[in-house]
Write an enzyme that holds these catalytic residues in place. Structure first.
Site, PDB file in Angstrom:
ATOM      1  N   CYS A   1       0.904  -1.136   0.031  1.00 27.81           N
ATOM      2  CA  CYS A   1      -0.083  -0.031  -0.099  1.00 27.81           C
ATOM      3  C   CYS A   1       0.991   1.402   0.089  1.00 27.81           C
ATOM      4  O   CYS A   1       2.026   1.401   0.851  1.00 27.81           O
ATOM      5  CB  CYS A   1      -0.996  -0.096   1.112  1.00 27.81           C
ATOM      6  SG  CYS A   1      -2.089   1.399   1.161  1.00 27.81           S
TER       7      CYS A   1
ATOM      8  N   ARG B   1     -13.077   0.196  -3.594  1.00 25.85           N
ATOM      9  CA  ARG B   1     -12.365   0.357  -2.196  1.00 25.85           C
ATOM     10  C   ARG B   1     -11.848   1.724  -2.015  1.00 25.85           C
ATOM     11  O   ARG B   1     -11.691   2.139  -1.090  1.00 25.85           O
ATOM     12  CB  ARG B   1     -11.248  -0.642  -1.983  1.00 25.85           C
ATOM     13  CG  ARG B   1     -10.706  -0.786  -0.644  1.00 25.85           C
ATOM     14  CD  ARG B   1      -9.889  -1.852  -0.447  1.00 25.85           C
ATOM     15  NE  ARG B   1      -9.774  -2.397   0.761  1.00 25.85           N
ATOM     16  CZ  ARG B   1      -8.817  -1.663   1.674  1.00 25.85           C
ATOM     17  NH1 ARG B   1      -8.228  -0.796   1.090  1.00 25.85           N
ATOM     18  NH2 ARG B   1      -8.859  -1.891   2.987  1.00 25.85           N
TER      19      ARG B   1
END
Length: 550
Positions: free
Chosen positions: A353, A464
């Site tokens: 991430c 998301r």
């Protein structure tokens, strides 16, 4: 006999010259009366952002306590939602390179939970849920039943579809119809005429148990018989339910398995988004037997998620809802007020991430977990520490800071049970593909579109990160690869054994005791400088082999 060499009493190198030595037997009393300040810091002092900034797992250590029990005595039971408790605190992440049905099944067998990703069609995700729910049962209340007209070829097709080959045959081909035989894989495997009815090859010499038999009694009958299935019948010999020998063996091999108390089926969780079409997806998942739904969003404090939580609690009161992701108390408060049964904590701390780097939004994981879980605990809402888990020590720290469970992505992506194929890297190592759900690869994946007519295709990666309508995609994750870790059936037990030994070193016999010890200040912490972190890792060696378990 006096010592002529090394006698401390006759040398000038005493520990405390000119200072009166105390009686050694009074050491505990002296500690209690004279040392007003304990070693290290309590958790509030440690995680004071105004003094120390935002900390993550590598920035501190837990101080050791007193060992008065073996590591095997450490209990790892912990809640994952308000209503559901697991026997181990490990979850696999809803990422398309981490959790599909195989990972979900094995994580549940090992006492944890796998959350099935939603970067696929609703039908494919529902099918994965069905595979998890049918993998293990107590009494099978909805068995696949054949009629006398079913052919051998059709029975083989059912075996391919469901993954098992033992089917009861009843007069009407339904439950609560008269049982006339059983078909097994051995009956049909080499049968030369596929068009023959199953009645020509089925077994009629059956062992049955009457309706009202308890699960323990039925297991005893099954263990004494040489049959693979035990039909449960009423007084008219109508089929009521079924018991499988394979489930009996699974009970023996996986005593920690996460199962529902009434059905003995594995607990299954799956992720969805917060779009309107996700309500249709949820209906399919609920019909497949879903137990826990995880609302998958990088920033959970949104009107979309709050409305979805209220909708699920109203329409599916038997379904537990985990909200998130959140990293602040204000975010958590909105979701708790909406009715969540659990929270997922973390923003930008995952190994694949880059949200914190690209968006400049997020929070260091240790600070996030402590602040949110402390607040949520006041309302009885369990929390999941999601992201930043690289080793056993990080699992321990996440749990010590208040999380009831930890969620792992990259740590499990290289296991046999994760989706995808192995390949050999340029360095000659066996690796598996792994990607963040915010990566361009995941957001452009074409498998994930909605199957509803007239609905624009939109995958879980875009949903998301609220990127469905964007003409230009901004990545919040990367694609890469991870080293092979073997099967989770070996790797997860290693993680659990390490967790038990760590709690033994801390002097806590359970995760409940750990949380209480942290809360009352019994469990202490110490900050780590950069030099301390270097000292705590391997150093000073010309070469070494870091083998974690055998």
């Amino acid at each position: 006999m006096p010592l002529t060499n090394g006698d401390v009493a006759t040398t000038t190198s005493q520990l405390a010259r000119g200072q009166e030595l105390l009686d050694c037997s009074s050491a505990l009393e002296y500690l209690k009366n004279e040392y007003k300040h304990q070693d290290g810091l309590d958790v509030q002092s440690l995680l004071d952002s105004r003094s120390h900034g935002g900390l993550t797992y590598n920035d501190f250590l837990v101080l050791p306590g007193y060992i008065g029990f073996p590591a095997s005595d450490v209990a790892l039971d912990t809640p994952v939602t308000k209503r559901i408790t697991l026997k181990t605190p490990l979850l696999s992440s809803p990422m398309d390179t981490v959790t599909e049905h195989s990972m979900a099944i094995h994580m549940a067998l090992l006492g944890g939970l796998g959350v099935i990703h939603h970067n696929c069609s609703a039908e494919d995700q529902a099918e994965m849920v069905r595979k998890v729910k049918r993998f293990e049962n107590g009494f099978i209340l909805d068995p696949v039943v054949l009629s006398p007209d079913t052919t051998v070829s059709e029975a083989k097709q059912l075996k391919e579809k469901w993954g098992f080959g033992g089917f009861p045959v009843t007069e009407k081909g339904t439950l609560r119809s008269k049982l006339i035989g059983m078909i097994t894989t051995r009956d049909i495997q080499f049968h030369p005429t596929p068009s023959d009815p199953v009645t020509s090859v089925m077994s009629t010499d059956l062992v049955t148990a009457p309706s009202g038999t308890t699960l323990a009694e039925a297991n005893a009958v099954l263990s004494k018989s040489k049959k693979g299935k035990l039909p449960i019948v009423d007084s008219s010999h109508n089929l009521i339910s079924l018991l499988s020998r394979s489930d009996l063996m699974k009970n023996l091999h996986y005593p920690l398995a996460s199962k529902l108390p009434h059905s003995k089926q594995l607990i299954c969780a799956a992720a969805i988004g917060t779009r309107p079409e996700d309500r249709d997806r949820l209906q399919k998942l609920a019909d497949a037997g879903l137990d826990i739904v995880v609302l998958d969003s990088s920033q959970g404090n949104s009107i979309f998620q709050i409305e979805m939580i209220k909708y699920i609690k109203d329409q599916y009161p038997g379904l537990d809802v985990i909200g998130g992701n959140v990293v602040t108390v204000a975010q958590a408060a909105n979701l708790i007020a909406a009715g969540v049964d659990g929270l997922r904590i973390g923003m930008g701390s995952g190994s694949a991430c880059i949200t914190q780097e690209v968006m400049a939004v997020g929070r260091p994981q240790a600070a996030s977990v402590f602040n949110v879980s402390s607040f949520a605990a006041r309302f009885g809402v369990p929390c999941i520490a999601d992201g930043g888990i690289q080793n056993v020590g990080h699992i321990v720290k996440g749990l010590a800071l208040g999380a009831s469970t930890v969620m792992m992505g990259g740590l499990l992506a290289g296991t046999t049970e994760s989706p995808g194929n192995y390949f050999v890297s340029r360095e000659g190592q066996l690796v598996k593909a792994y990607r963040g759900m915010g990566s361009i690869d995941a957001m452009e994946d074409k498998k994930a579109g909605s199957s509803a007519k007239g609905v624009q295709k939109s995958d879980a990666g875009k949903a998301r990160y609220f990127s469905e309508g964007d003409r230009l995609l901004v990545a919040q994750g990367v694609s890469g690869s991870v080293l092979d870790r073997g099967s989770v059936t070996k790797f997860v037990p290693y993680l659990l054994a390490g967790l038990q030994h760590s709690l033994q070193d801390i002097g806590m016999k359970s995760l409940t005791a750990l949380r209480e010890g942290v809360r009352d200040g019994t469990v202490r912490f110490e900050l780590r400088t950069v030099s301390a972190q270097a000292e705590g890792n391997v150093h000073g060696l010309h070469s070494f082999d870091k083998k974690l378990y055998s």
